[in-house]
Design a protein around this motif. Structure first.
Motif, PDB file in Angstrom:
ATOM      1  N   PHE A   1     -36.685 -29.600 -46.819  1.00 14.45           N
ATOM      2  CA  PHE A   1     -35.790 -30.544 -46.819  1.00 14.45           C
ATOM      3  C   PHE A   1     -36.384 -31.705 -45.740  1.00 14.45           C
ATOM      4  CE2 PHE A   1     -34.845 -27.979 -42.966  1.00 14.45           C
ATOM      5  CZ  PHE A   1     -34.273 -28.905 -42.086  1.00 14.45           C
ATOM      6  N   GLY A   2     -35.643 -32.792 -46.141  1.00 19.54           N
ATOM      7  CA  GLY A   2     -35.769 -33.917 -45.249  1.00 19.54           C
ATOM      8  C   GLY A   2     -34.432 -34.417 -45.059  1.00 19.54           C
ATOM      9  N   ALA A   3     -34.109 -34.960 -43.644  1.00 17.30           N
ATOM     10  CA  ALA A   3     -33.023 -35.297 -43.384  1.00 17.30           C
ATOM     11  C   ALA A   3     -32.726 -36.610 -42.313  1.00 17.30           C
ATOM     12  CB  ALA A   3     -32.296 -34.246 -42.618  1.00 17.30           C
ATOM     13  N   PRO A   4     -32.752 -37.672 -42.917  1.00 12.52           N
ATOM     14  CA  PRO A   4     -32.541 -38.898 -41.852  1.00 12.52           C
ATOM     15  C   PRO A   4     -31.159 -38.969 -41.549  1.00 12.52           C
ATOM     16  CG  PRO A   4     -32.530 -39.640 -44.201  1.00 12.52           C
ATOM     17  CD  PRO A   4     -32.709 -38.134 -44.265  1.00 12.52           C
ATOM     18  N   GLU A   5     -31.175 -39.322 -40.199  1.00 12.34           N
ATOM     19  CA  GLU A   5     -29.647 -39.635 -39.567  1.00 12.34           C
ATOM     20  C   GLU A   5     -29.568 -40.802 -38.904  1.00 12.34           C
ATOM     21  OE1 GLU A   5     -28.970 -35.961 -36.929  1.00 12.34           O
ATOM     22  OE2 GLU A   5     -30.692 -34.991 -37.961  1.00 12.34           O
ATOM     23  N   TYR A   6     -28.266 -41.147 -38.726  1.00 15.92           N
ATOM     24  CA  TYR A   6     -28.002 -42.454 -38.168  1.00 15.92           C
ATOM     25  C   TYR A   6     -26.980 -42.041 -36.815  1.00 15.92           C
ATOM     26  CZ  TYR A   6     -26.617 -47.242 -36.729  1.00 15.92           C
ATOM     27  OH  TYR A   6     -26.183 -48.240 -35.896  1.00 15.92           O
ATOM     28  N   ILE A   7     -27.357 -42.334 -35.597  1.00 13.08           N
ATOM     29  CA  ILE A   7     -26.428 -42.246 -34.506  1.00 13.08           C
ATOM     30  C   ILE A   7     -25.864 -43.519 -34.050  1.00 13.08           C
ATOM     31  CG2 ILE A   7     -26.252 -40.888 -32.351  1.00 13.08           C
ATOM     32  CD1 ILE A   7     -27.004 -39.218 -34.678  1.00 13.08           C
TER      33      ILE A   7
ATOM     34  N   VAL B   1     -24.212 -40.132 -38.963  1.00 11.53           N
ATOM     35  CA  VAL B   1     -24.365 -39.577 -40.333  1.00 11.53           C
ATOM     36  C   VAL B   1     -25.364 -39.195 -40.388  1.00 11.53           C
ATOM     37  CG1 VAL B   1     -22.331 -41.210 -41.210  1.00 11.53           C
ATOM     38  CG2 VAL B   1     -24.724 -41.838 -41.230  1.00 11.53           C
ATOM     39  N   ARG B   2     -25.667 -38.101 -41.422  1.00  9.36           N
ATOM     40  CA  ARG B   2     -26.750 -37.456 -42.113  1.00  9.36           C
ATOM     41  C   ARG B   2     -26.712 -37.178 -43.449  1.00  9.36           C
ATOM     42  NH1 ARG B   2     -28.731 -31.402 -40.045  1.00  9.36           N
ATOM     43  NH2 ARG B   2     -28.456 -32.671 -37.941  1.00  9.36           N
TER      44      ARG B   2
ATOM     45  N   SER C   1     -30.794 -32.187 -27.379  1.00 14.01           N
ATOM     46  CA  SER C   1     -29.394 -32.561 -27.869  1.00 14.01           C
ATOM     47  C   SER C   1     -28.819 -31.267 -28.960  1.00 14.01           C
ATOM     48  CB  SER C   1     -29.660 -33.852 -28.843  1.00 14.01           C
ATOM     49  OG  SER C   1     -30.317 -33.759 -29.940  1.00 14.01           O
ATOM     50  N   THR C   2     -27.650 -31.528 -29.231  1.00 19.32           N
ATOM     51  CA  THR C   2     -26.975 -30.518 -30.047  1.00 19.32           C
ATOM     52  C   THR C   2     -26.225 -31.244 -31.052  1.00 19.32           C
ATOM     53  OG1 THR C   2     -26.751 -28.764 -28.567  1.00 19.32           O
ATOM     54  CG2 THR C   2     -25.392 -28.571 -30.601  1.00 19.32           C
ATOM     55  N   THR C   3     -26.209 -31.089 -32.380  1.00 15.70           N
ATOM     56  CA  THR C   3     -25.628 -31.912 -33.187  1.00 15.70           C
ATOM     57  C   THR C   3     -24.785 -30.972 -34.478  1.00 15.70           C
ATOM     58  OG1 THR C   3     -27.668 -33.313 -33.527  1.00 15.70           O
ATOM     59  CG2 THR C   3     -25.971 -33.509 -35.379  1.00 15.70           C
ATOM     60  N   ILE C   4     -23.579 -31.183 -34.431  1.00 12.84           N
ATOM     61  CA  ILE C   4     -22.539 -30.471 -35.277  1.00 12.84           C
ATOM     62  C   ILE C   4     -22.212 -31.522 -36.364  1.00 12.84           C
ATOM     63  CG2 ILE C   4     -20.176 -29.519 -35.517  1.00 12.84           C
ATOM     64  CD1 ILE C   4     -20.217 -29.298 -32.240  1.00 12.84           C
ATOM     65  N   THR C   5     -22.591 -30.800 -37.587  1.00 14.17           N
ATOM     66  CA  THR C   5     -22.631 -31.710 -38.956  1.00 14.17           C
ATOM     67  C   THR C   5     -21.715 -31.123 -39.896  1.00 14.17           C
ATOM     68  OG1 THR C   5     -24.952 -32.254 -38.591  1.00 14.17           O
ATOM     69  CG2 THR C   5     -23.866 -32.738 -40.842  1.00 14.17           C
ATOM     70  N   LEU C   6     -20.664 -31.875 -40.533  1.00 17.61           N
ATOM     71  CA  LEU C   6     -19.749 -31.454 -41.573  1.00 17.61           C
ATOM     72  C   LEU C   6     -20.707 -31.610 -42.902  1.00 17.61           C
ATOM     73  CD1 LEU C   6     -17.023 -30.502 -42.521  1.00 17.61           C
ATOM     74  CD2 LEU C   6     -16.292 -32.853 -42.868  1.00 17.61           C
ATOM     75  N   SER C   7     -21.185 -30.561 -43.371  1.00 16.46           N
ATOM     76  CA  SER C   7     -21.895 -30.633 -44.497  1.00 16.46           C
ATOM     77  C   SER C   7     -21.310 -30.835 -45.847  1.00 16.46           C
ATOM     78  CB  SER C   7     -22.978 -29.570 -44.823  1.00 16.46           C
ATOM     79  OG  SER C   7     -23.761 -29.667 -45.758  1.00 16.46           O
TER      80      SER C   7
END
Length: 204
Positions: free
Chosen positions: A115-121, A77-78, A194-200
């Motif tokens: 922008f800033g974008a924290p993510e949890y994997i 999640v982002r 890595s590659t990340t696909i995000t549903l914004s």
């Protein structure tokens, strides 16, 4: 016939007077607006946007994503935050600067943001190693109906994960006034590739 002509001559002054009386108000109504009316029509009002508790709570809802690394893939999640944005596609009579709270039109009509974008994997390992932190610059460009129907973005960011620094590049496309979109982020740094696909999912 002579009698009809004399009657018409008698009516002519009366008709002319009526035309003058009616023509005055009509002409005044058709006259161009004065300076005050024109200024009022051209005036633009700044939106009354501000930080509120409901807005802050809604920002806690993250966007789901798929993180793909060498030989593995995990869901995550982002969250996103915009400390500063400059819009180059909005009404020139309004301030182009925004901080944190940004209206959809201001962003997707054309803008540049920090922008800033924290993510949890959700990956194996220690809790601290599951977090990714990004900070960078993103530009938005309208594609359809000033970006309300369709817009796109390009960006780049610095990334910090697993005690390593790297760089990321991204592209995105958005619809429904920017509330829904898809972003693809790639990190070419060897240790963090890595590659990340995000549903914004964006709440303004």
């Amino acid at each position: 016939m002579p009698r009809a002509r004399r009657s018409a001559r008698r009516r002519a002054p009366a008709l002319a007077a009526c035309a003058a009386l009616l023509g005055g108000p009509l002409a005044a109504g058709a006259a161009p607006e004065g300076p005050r009316e024109a200024a009022a029509a051209a005036a633009a009002t700044e939106p009354g946007i501000r930080l509120t508790v409901p807005w802050l709570l809604v920002q806690l809802v993250p966007s789901p994503e798929l993180w793909i690394g060498p030989g593995e893939a995990h869901f995550g999640v982002r969250w996103q935050v915009t400390p500063l944005l400059y819009s180059f596609g909005m009404n020139r009579k309004l301030s182009p600067w925004r901080a944190f709270v940004v209206e959809p039109l201001t962003r997707h009509a054309g803008s540049l943001e920090l922008f800033g974008a924290p993510e949890y994997i959700a990956r194996p390992g220690a809790f601290g190693e599951r977090w990714i932190f990004r900070g960078g610059v993103r530009a938005y460009f309208p594609l359809l109906h000033r970006g309300d129907y369709l817009s796109c973005s390009l960006g780049g960011s610095a990334i910090y994960a697993r005690e390593r620094l790297g760089a990321s590049y991204e592209a995105g496309v958005y619809t429904l006034f920017g509330a829904l979109g898809a972003q693809v982020t790639t990190t070419p740094t060897a240790a963090l590739r890595s590659t990340t696909i995000t549903l914004s999912i964006r709440y303004f």
